[in-house]
Design a protein around this motif. Structure first.
Motif, PDB file in Angstrom:
ATOM      1  N   GLY A  24       0.796  -1.221   0.000  1.00  0.00           N
ATOM      2  CA  GLY A  24       0.000   0.000   0.000  1.00  0.00           C
ATOM      3  C   GLY A  24       0.826   1.267   0.000  1.00  0.00           C
ATOM      4  N   HIS A  25       2.100   1.153   0.340  1.00  0.00           N
ATOM      5  CA  HIS A  25       2.982   2.321   0.396  1.00  0.00           C
ATOM      6  C   HIS A  25       4.186   2.191  -0.534  1.00  0.00           C
ATOM      7  CE1 HIS A  25       0.525   3.043   3.936  1.00  0.00           C
ATOM      8  NE2 HIS A  25       0.810   4.302   3.721  1.00  0.00           N
ATOM      9  N   GLY A  26       4.153   1.208  -1.436  1.00  0.00           N
ATOM     10  CA  GLY A  26       5.232   1.048  -2.402  1.00  0.00           C
ATOM     11  C   GLY A  26       6.572   0.730  -1.779  1.00  0.00           C
ATOM     12  N   ALA A  27       6.557   0.048  -0.636  1.00  0.00           N
ATOM     13  CA  ALA A  27       7.796  -0.280   0.078  1.00  0.00           C
ATOM     14  C   ALA A  27       8.025  -1.789   0.041  1.00  0.00           C
ATOM     15  CB  ALA A  27       7.711   0.198   1.522  1.00  0.00           C
ATOM     16  N   SER A  28       9.276  -2.192   0.298  1.00  0.00           N
ATOM     17  CA  SER A  28       9.586  -3.621   0.335  1.00  0.00           C
ATOM     18  C   SER A  28      10.335  -4.017   1.604  1.00  0.00           C
ATOM     19  CB  SER A  28      10.378  -4.028  -0.910  1.00  0.00           C
ATOM     20  OG  SER A  28      11.538  -3.250  -1.031  1.00  0.00           O
ATOM     21  N   ALA A  29      10.362  -3.123   2.594  1.00  0.00           N
ATOM     22  CA  ALA A  29      10.971  -3.445   3.888  1.00  0.00           C
ATOM     23  C   ALA A  29      10.397  -2.517   4.956  1.00  0.00           C
ATOM     24  CB  ALA A  29      12.489  -3.297   3.825  1.00  0.00           C
ATOM     25  N   GLY A  30      10.110  -3.081   6.107  1.00  0.00           N
ATOM     26  CA  GLY A  30       9.613  -2.272   7.205  1.00  0.00           C
ATOM     27  C   GLY A  30       9.678  -3.011   8.523  1.00  0.00           C
ATOM     28  N   PHE A  31       9.568  -2.231   9.576  1.00  0.00           N
ATOM     29  CA  PHE A  31       9.505  -2.783  10.928  1.00  0.00           C
ATOM     30  C   PHE A  31       8.325  -2.180  11.658  1.00  0.00           C
ATOM     31  CE2 PHE A  31      13.771  -4.457  10.576  1.00  0.00           C
ATOM     32  CZ  PHE A  31      13.750  -5.529  11.437  1.00  0.00           C
ATOM     33  N   VAL A  32       7.633  -2.990  12.440  1.00  0.00           N
ATOM     34  CA  VAL A  32       6.661  -2.484  13.397  1.00  0.00           C
ATOM     35  C   VAL A  32       7.473  -2.110  14.622  1.00  0.00           C
ATOM     36  CG1 VAL A  32       4.668  -3.030  14.830  1.00  0.00           C
ATOM     37  CG2 VAL A  32       4.814  -3.937  12.499  1.00  0.00           C
ATOM     38  N   LEU A  33       7.525  -0.813  14.917  1.00  0.00           N
ATOM     39  CA  LEU A  33       8.318  -0.340  16.046  1.00  0.00           C
ATOM     40  C   LEU A  33       7.600  -0.550  17.375  1.00  0.00           C
ATOM     41  CD1 LEU A  33       9.655   2.990  14.529  1.00  0.00           C
ATOM     42  CD2 LEU A  33      10.814   0.770  14.651  1.00  0.00           C
ATOM     43  N   GLN A  34       6.276  -0.381  17.364  1.00  0.00           N
ATOM     44  CA  GLN A  34       5.494  -0.538  18.583  1.00  0.00           C
ATOM     45  C   GLN A  34       4.022  -0.539  18.227  1.00  0.00           C
ATOM     46  OE1 GLN A  34       5.105  -1.751  21.252  1.00  0.00           O
ATOM     47  NE2 GLN A  34       5.072  -0.399  22.990  1.00  0.00           N
ATOM     48  N   GLY A  35       3.240  -1.196  19.041  1.00  0.00           N
ATOM     49  CA  GLY A  35       1.798  -1.179  18.891  1.00  0.00           C
ATOM     50  C   GLY A  35       1.119  -1.407  20.221  1.00  0.00           C
ATOM     51  N   ILE A  36      -0.016  -0.737  20.397  1.00  0.00           N
ATOM     52  CA  ILE A  36      -0.867  -0.916  21.573  1.00  0.00           C
ATOM     53  C   ILE A  36      -2.306  -0.957  21.089  1.00  0.00           C
ATOM     54  CG2 ILE A  36       0.716   0.160  23.210  1.00  0.00           C
ATOM     55  CD1 ILE A  36      -1.024   2.714  22.975  1.00  0.00           C
ATOM     56  N   GLY A  37      -3.210  -1.426  21.915  1.00  0.00           N
ATOM     57  CA  GLY A  37      -4.614  -1.432  21.540  1.00  0.00           C
ATOM     58  C   GLY A  37      -5.359  -2.545  22.233  1.00  0.00           C
ATOM     59  N   SER A  38      -6.459  -2.980  21.599  1.00  0.00           N
ATOM     60  CA  SER A  38      -7.274  -4.028  22.202  1.00  0.00           C
ATOM     61  C   SER A  38      -7.748  -5.007  21.141  1.00  0.00           C
ATOM     62  CB  SER A  38      -8.470  -3.416  22.941  1.00  0.00           C
ATOM     63  OG  SER A  38      -9.352  -2.805  22.022  1.00  0.00           O
ATOM     64  N   LEU A  39      -7.950  -6.238  21.580  1.00  0.00           N
ATOM     65  CA  LEU A  39      -8.424  -7.313  20.707  1.00  0.00           C
ATOM     66  C   LEU A  39      -9.659  -7.948  21.336  1.00  0.00           C
ATOM     67  CD1 LEU A  39      -5.001  -9.074  20.020  1.00  0.00           C
ATOM     68  CD2 LEU A  39      -6.207  -7.475  18.504  1.00  0.00           C
ATOM     69  N   ARG A  40     -10.453  -8.592  20.492  1.00  0.00           N
ATOM     70  CA  ARG A  40     -11.593  -9.362  21.006  1.00  0.00           C
ATOM     71  C   ARG A  40     -11.382 -10.849  20.742  1.00  0.00           C
ATOM     72  NH1 ARG A  40     -15.541  -6.853  16.745  1.00  0.00           N
ATOM     73  NH2 ARG A  40     -15.102  -8.178  14.957  1.00  0.00           N
ATOM     74  N   GLY A  41     -10.167 -11.229  20.714  1.00  0.00           N
ATOM     75  CA  GLY A  41      -9.761 -12.610  20.484  1.00  0.00           C
ATOM     76  C   GLY A  41      -8.402 -12.597  19.836  1.00  0.00           C
ATOM     77  N   ALA A  42      -7.598 -13.584  20.150  1.00  0.00           N
ATOM     78  CA  ALA A  42      -6.241 -13.609  19.606  1.00  0.00           C
ATOM     79  C   ALA A  42      -5.792 -15.041  19.386  1.00  0.00           C
ATOM     80  CB  ALA A  42      -5.269 -12.905  20.556  1.00  0.00           C
TER      81      ALA A  42
END
Length: 133
Positions: A24-42
């Motif tokens: 979606g951003h025309g990239a071929s490498a990335g890292f998720v640096l951090q994430g927070i939030g909530s789930l209703r199942g995992a």
């Protein structure tokens, strides 16, 4: 490096959504640096376990990190249930956003990531290519 803040919405699958970020951003490498939030199942694969562990109910994302490649994401997450019990592992499909997920991604325009077989681990592992090579 270009940073990309994201907010995921209720009902989205965490892994599937992050799998589509690079294209979606025309990239071929990335890292998720951090994430927070909530789930209703995992669904997580715990260290050394062959099968998924499924969690139900309201769950908080305490940390989320990993690499993004065109071959797919490699994500790890620590979660807390409604009683404060913490569990972490490899993120699988089936982690559904409950209220939100706030995620910071680093896109690496000078690199291309792939996943390839690694004889030492027995898994497909990260292969880093520099665009100037």
């Amino acid at each position: 490096m270009k940073t990309l803040p994201l907010r995921l919405m209720p009902g989205q699958d965490l892994r599937a959504t992050l799998a589509g970020v690079l294209a979606g951003h025309g990239a071929s490498a990335g890292f998720v640096l951090q994430g927070i939030g909530s789930l209703r199942g995992a669904r997580l694969r715990l260290a050394g376990a062959p099968d998924a562990t499924e969690l139900e109910g309201d769950i908080e994302i305490l940390t989320l990190a990993g690499s993004l490649s065109p071959d797919g994401p490699h994500l790890h997450m620590a979660l807390a249930d409604a009683n404060g019990r913490v569990l972490g592992g490899h993120v699988l499909a089936g982690c559904t956003i409950r209220t939100t997920a706030e995620i910071l991604i680093a896109l690496l325009p000078d690199h291309r990531f792939a996943r390839g077989p690694d004889a030492a681990s027995g898994f497909d592992e990260l292969v880093v290519h520099s665009h100037d090579c």
